[in-house]
Scaffold this motif. Structure first.
Motif, PDB file in Angstrom:
ATOM      1  N   ALA A  19       4.926   8.611  -2.674  1.00 56.42           N
ATOM      2  CA  ALA A  19       4.547   8.959  -1.297  1.00 56.42           C
ATOM      3  C   ALA A  19       4.819   7.786  -0.356  1.00 56.42           C
ATOM      4  O   ALA A  19       5.392   7.965   0.727  1.00 56.42           O
ATOM      5  N   PHE A  20       4.419   6.595  -0.760  1.00 59.60           N
ATOM      6  CA  PHE A  20       4.610   5.434   0.107  1.00 59.60           C
ATOM      7  C   PHE A  20       6.054   4.943   0.125  1.00 59.60           C
ATOM      8  O   PHE A  20       6.440   4.211   1.038  1.00 59.60           O
ATOM      9  N   ALA A  21       6.865   5.375  -0.828  1.00 57.37           N
ATOM     10  CA  ALA A  21       8.284   5.012  -0.807  1.00 57.37           C
ATOM     11  C   ALA A  21       8.982   5.597   0.429  1.00 57.37           C
ATOM     12  O   ALA A  21      10.003   5.070   0.878  1.00 57.37           O
ATOM     13  N   TRP A  22       8.414   6.659   0.980  1.00 54.94           N
ATOM     14  CA  TRP A  22       8.973   7.239   2.209  1.00 54.94           C
ATOM     15  C   TRP A  22       8.889   6.273   3.380  1.00 54.94           C
ATOM     16  O   TRP A  22       9.592   6.444   4.381  1.00 54.94           O
ATOM     17  N   CYS A  23       8.037   5.261   3.266  1.00 58.18           N
ATOM     18  CA  CYS A  23       7.979   4.234   4.313  1.00 58.18           C
ATOM     19  C   CYS A  23       9.346   3.588   4.509  1.00 58.18           C
ATOM     20  O   CYS A  23       9.693   3.185   5.619  1.00 58.18           O
ATOM     21  N   ILE A  24      10.133   3.500   3.430  1.00 57.39           N
ATOM     22  CA  ILE A  24      11.461   2.897   3.528  1.00 57.39           C
ATOM     23  C   ILE A  24      12.341   3.700   4.473  1.00 57.39           C
ATOM     24  O   ILE A  24      13.066   3.133   5.302  1.00 57.39           O
ATOM     25  N   VAL A  25      12.289   5.010   4.368  1.00 58.27           N
ATOM     26  CA  VAL A  25      13.111   5.867   5.224  1.00 58.27           C
ATOM     27  C   VAL A  25      12.685   5.716   6.689  1.00 58.27           C
ATOM     28  O   VAL A  25      13.519   5.517   7.584  1.00 58.27           O
ATOM     29  N   TRP A  47       7.454  -1.701  20.215  1.00 55.20           N
ATOM     30  CA  TRP A  47       6.707  -1.343  19.004  1.00 55.20           C
ATOM     31  C   TRP A  47       7.460  -1.614  17.703  1.00 55.20           C
ATOM     32  O   TRP A  47       6.905  -1.478  16.621  1.00 55.20           O
ATOM     33  N   ALA A  48       8.717  -2.014  17.751  1.00 56.02           N
ATOM     34  CA  ALA A  48       9.526  -2.130  16.531  1.00 56.02           C
ATOM     35  C   ALA A  48       9.000  -3.181  15.561  1.00 56.02           C
ATOM     36  O   ALA A  48       8.967  -2.962  14.346  1.00 56.02           O
ATOM     37  N   PHE A  49       8.579  -4.335  16.077  1.00 57.89           N
ATOM     38  CA  PHE A  49       8.074  -5.373  15.180  1.00 57.89           C
ATOM     39  C   PHE A  49       6.822  -4.891  14.453  1.00 57.89           C
ATOM     40  O   PHE A  49       6.687  -5.052  13.244  1.00 57.89           O
ATOM     41  N   ASP A  50       5.915  -4.279  15.205  1.00 57.34           N
ATOM     42  CA  ASP A  50       4.686  -3.754  14.598  1.00 57.34           C
ATOM     43  C   ASP A  50       5.003  -2.693  13.551  1.00 57.34           C
ATOM     44  O   ASP A  50       4.418  -2.686  12.468  1.00 57.34           O
ATOM     45  N   LEU A  51       5.923  -1.800  13.891  1.00 52.77           N
ATOM     46  CA  LEU A  51       6.336  -0.758  12.946  1.00 52.77           C
ATOM     47  C   LEU A  51       6.840  -1.375  11.647  1.00 52.77           C
ATOM     48  O   LEU A  51       6.464  -0.953  10.556  1.00 52.77           O
ATOM     49  N   SER A  52       7.658  -2.410  11.773  1.00 49.36           N
ATOM     50  CA  SER A  52       8.260  -2.995  10.575  1.00 49.36           C
ATOM     51  C   SER A  52       7.223  -3.658   9.672  1.00 49.36           C
ATOM     52  O   SER A  52       7.227  -3.439   8.471  1.00 49.36           O
ATOM     53  N   TYR A  53       6.328  -4.450  10.234  1.00 54.39           N
ATOM     54  CA  TYR A  53       5.393  -5.116   9.329  1.00 54.39           C
ATOM     55  C   TYR A  53       4.307  -4.173   8.827  1.00 54.39           C
ATOM     56  O   TYR A  53       3.811  -4.327   7.704  1.00 54.39           O
ATOM     57  N   ILE A  54       3.924  -3.177   9.593  1.00 51.41           N
ATOM     58  CA  ILE A  54       2.918  -2.222   9.108  1.00 51.41           C
ATOM     59  C   ILE A  54       3.491  -1.372   7.976  1.00 51.41           C
ATOM     60  O   ILE A  54       2.871  -1.210   6.928  1.00 51.41           O
ATOM     61  N   LEU A  55       4.688  -0.830   8.181  1.00 51.09           N
ATOM     62  CA  LEU A  55       5.276   0.012   7.131  1.00 51.09           C
ATOM     63  C   LEU A  55       5.647  -0.795   5.896  1.00 51.09           C
ATOM     64  O   LEU A  55       5.440  -0.356   4.764  1.00 51.09           O
ATOM     65  N   TYR A  56       6.200  -1.989   6.092  1.00 53.29           N
ATOM     66  CA  TYR A  56       6.545  -2.812   4.933  1.00 53.29           C
ATOM     67  C   TYR A  56       5.278  -3.237   4.197  1.00 53.29           C
ATOM     68  O   TYR A  56       5.235  -3.233   2.963  1.00 53.29           O
ATOM     69  N   GLY A  57       4.250  -3.588   4.933  1.00 49.15           N
ATOM     70  CA  GLY A  57       2.984  -3.964   4.299  1.00 49.15           C
ATOM     71  C   GLY A  57       2.391  -2.819   3.502  1.00 49.15           C
ATOM     72  O   GLY A  57       1.924  -2.992   2.371  1.00 49.15           O
ATOM     73  N   ALA A  58       2.406  -1.616   4.085  1.00 49.66           N
ATOM     74  CA  ALA A  58       1.881  -0.441   3.387  1.00 49.66           C
ATOM     75  C   ALA A  58       2.694  -0.158   2.123  1.00 49.66           C
ATOM     76  O   ALA A  58       2.136   0.106   1.056  1.00 49.66           O
ATOM     77  N   LEU A  59       3.995  -0.215   2.245  1.00 53.34           N
ATOM     78  CA  LEU A  59       4.874   0.005   1.095  1.00 53.34           C
ATOM     79  C   LEU A  59       4.595  -1.012   0.003  1.00 53.34           C
ATOM     80  O   LEU A  59       4.415  -0.662  -1.171  1.00 53.34           O
ATOM     81  N   ILE A  61       1.977  -3.034  -0.605  1.00 53.05           N
ATOM     82  CA  ILE A  61       0.668  -3.052  -1.255  1.00 53.05           C
ATOM     83  C   ILE A  61       0.378  -1.773  -2.034  1.00 53.05           C
ATOM     84  O   ILE A  61      -0.221  -1.801  -3.097  1.00 53.05           O
ATOM     85  N   MET A  62       0.835  -0.641  -1.527  1.00 57.45           N
ATOM     86  CA  MET A  62       0.497   0.619  -2.185  1.00 57.45           C
ATOM     87  C   MET A  62       1.422   0.982  -3.346  1.00 57.45           C
ATOM     88  O   MET A  62       1.132   1.920  -4.090  1.00 57.45           O
ATOM     89  N   CYS A  63       2.508   0.286  -3.507  1.00 51.72           N
ATOM     90  CA  CYS A  63       3.410   0.568  -4.632  1.00 51.72           C
ATOM     91  C   CYS A  63       3.203  -0.395  -5.799  1.00 51.72           C
ATOM     92  O   CYS A  63       3.910  -0.318  -6.803  1.00 51.72           O
ATOM     93  N   GLY A  64       2.227  -1.272  -5.691  1.00 54.94           N
ATOM     94  CA  GLY A  64       1.958  -2.240  -6.757  1.00 54.94           C
ATOM     95  C   GLY A  64       1.541  -1.583  -8.066  1.00 54.94           C
ATOM     96  O   GLY A  64       2.013  -1.953  -9.148  1.00 54.94           O
ATOM     97  N   ALA A  65       0.663  -0.589  -7.991  1.00 57.48           N
ATOM     98  CA  ALA A  65       0.207   0.093  -9.208  1.00 57.48           C
ATOM     99  C   ALA A  65       1.354   0.869  -9.848  1.00 57.48           C
ATOM    100  O   ALA A  65       1.488   0.902 -11.078  1.00 57.48           O
ATOM    101  N   TYR A  66       2.183   1.493  -9.028  1.00 51.93           N
ATOM    102  CA  TYR A  66       3.356   2.218  -9.539  1.00 51.93           C
ATOM    103  C   TYR A  66       4.288   1.261 -10.283  1.00 51.93           C
ATOM    104  O   TYR A  66       4.751   1.556 -11.386  1.00 51.93           O
TER     105      TYR A  66
END
Length: 196
Positions: A19-25, A47-59, A61-66
């Protein structure tokens, strides 16, 4: 029973990771748009800088267990990789309790306080005038800690099975690295050449 628990936790990690891999797209589309409007139209977004660090951060941290469920994290196994599986499992079992679980427990506890404080004040980014909310990203910290804790339980159960059976239980498999695919292709082509 143990294998069913491992599989259930692995499936949860897989679902969240996919689910969080969609952050890449979304990240790719957003940054591509920003590059276009910045350089072609000379009208950068706020908003581009904020978008980049929020989505990359979410991706991230949330893909660590995977990643852990697939055995994809970097390991310092210079000595232990030559050991028999049972001995490797014994070492990993101990290390999970000495280092891994205390670390993810700290992530959950500290992350919860950090996230709740951010949510209470409805924290926004100070990097742009738009004021993009960043508290949802901070609330992902304890969620990631919980997922990592669950995946850690699955990894400890893998160690238990390996100690009992003398070999590592197989991991779920859903993605191949390109170089692995090329090796398989080359091997199959060589096999066809031999049989011809």
């Amino acid at each position: 029973m143990i294998r069913a628990v491992i599989r259930t936790i692995d499936m949860l990690s897989k679902s969240v990771g996919h689910a969080f891999a969609w952050c890449i797209v979304i990240l790719t589309l957003g940054i591509s748009y920003e590059v276009f409007v910045r350089y072609a139209l000379r009208d950068p977004t706020s908003w581009a800088f904020d978008l980049s660090y929020i989505l990359y951060g979410a991706l991230f941290i949330m893909c660590g267990a995977y990643t852990l469920s697939r055995g994809g994290h970097v390991r310092a196994d210079i000595l232990s990789r030559r050991w028999r599986p049972r001995r490797q499992a014994m070492l990993e079992f101990v290390l999970y309790f000495l280092f891994y679980f205390p670390g993810v427990l700290a992530l959950v506890i500290a992350g919860w306080g950090y996230g709740m404080e951010s949510m209470a004040i409805r924290e926004v980014s100070v990097n742009s005038p738009v004021g993009v909310p960043i508290w949802p990203l901070k609330m992902l910290i304890p969620a990631a800690g919980v997922l990592l804790t669950l995946q850690g339980v699955a990894e400890v159960l893998r160690c238990v099975l390996c100690i009992k059976e003398g070999e590592w239980p197989p991991r779920m498999h859903d993605v191949d690295e390109l170089e692995d695919q090329l090796k398989q292709l080359h091997t199959s082509e060589q096999a066809k050449g031999i049989h011809s």
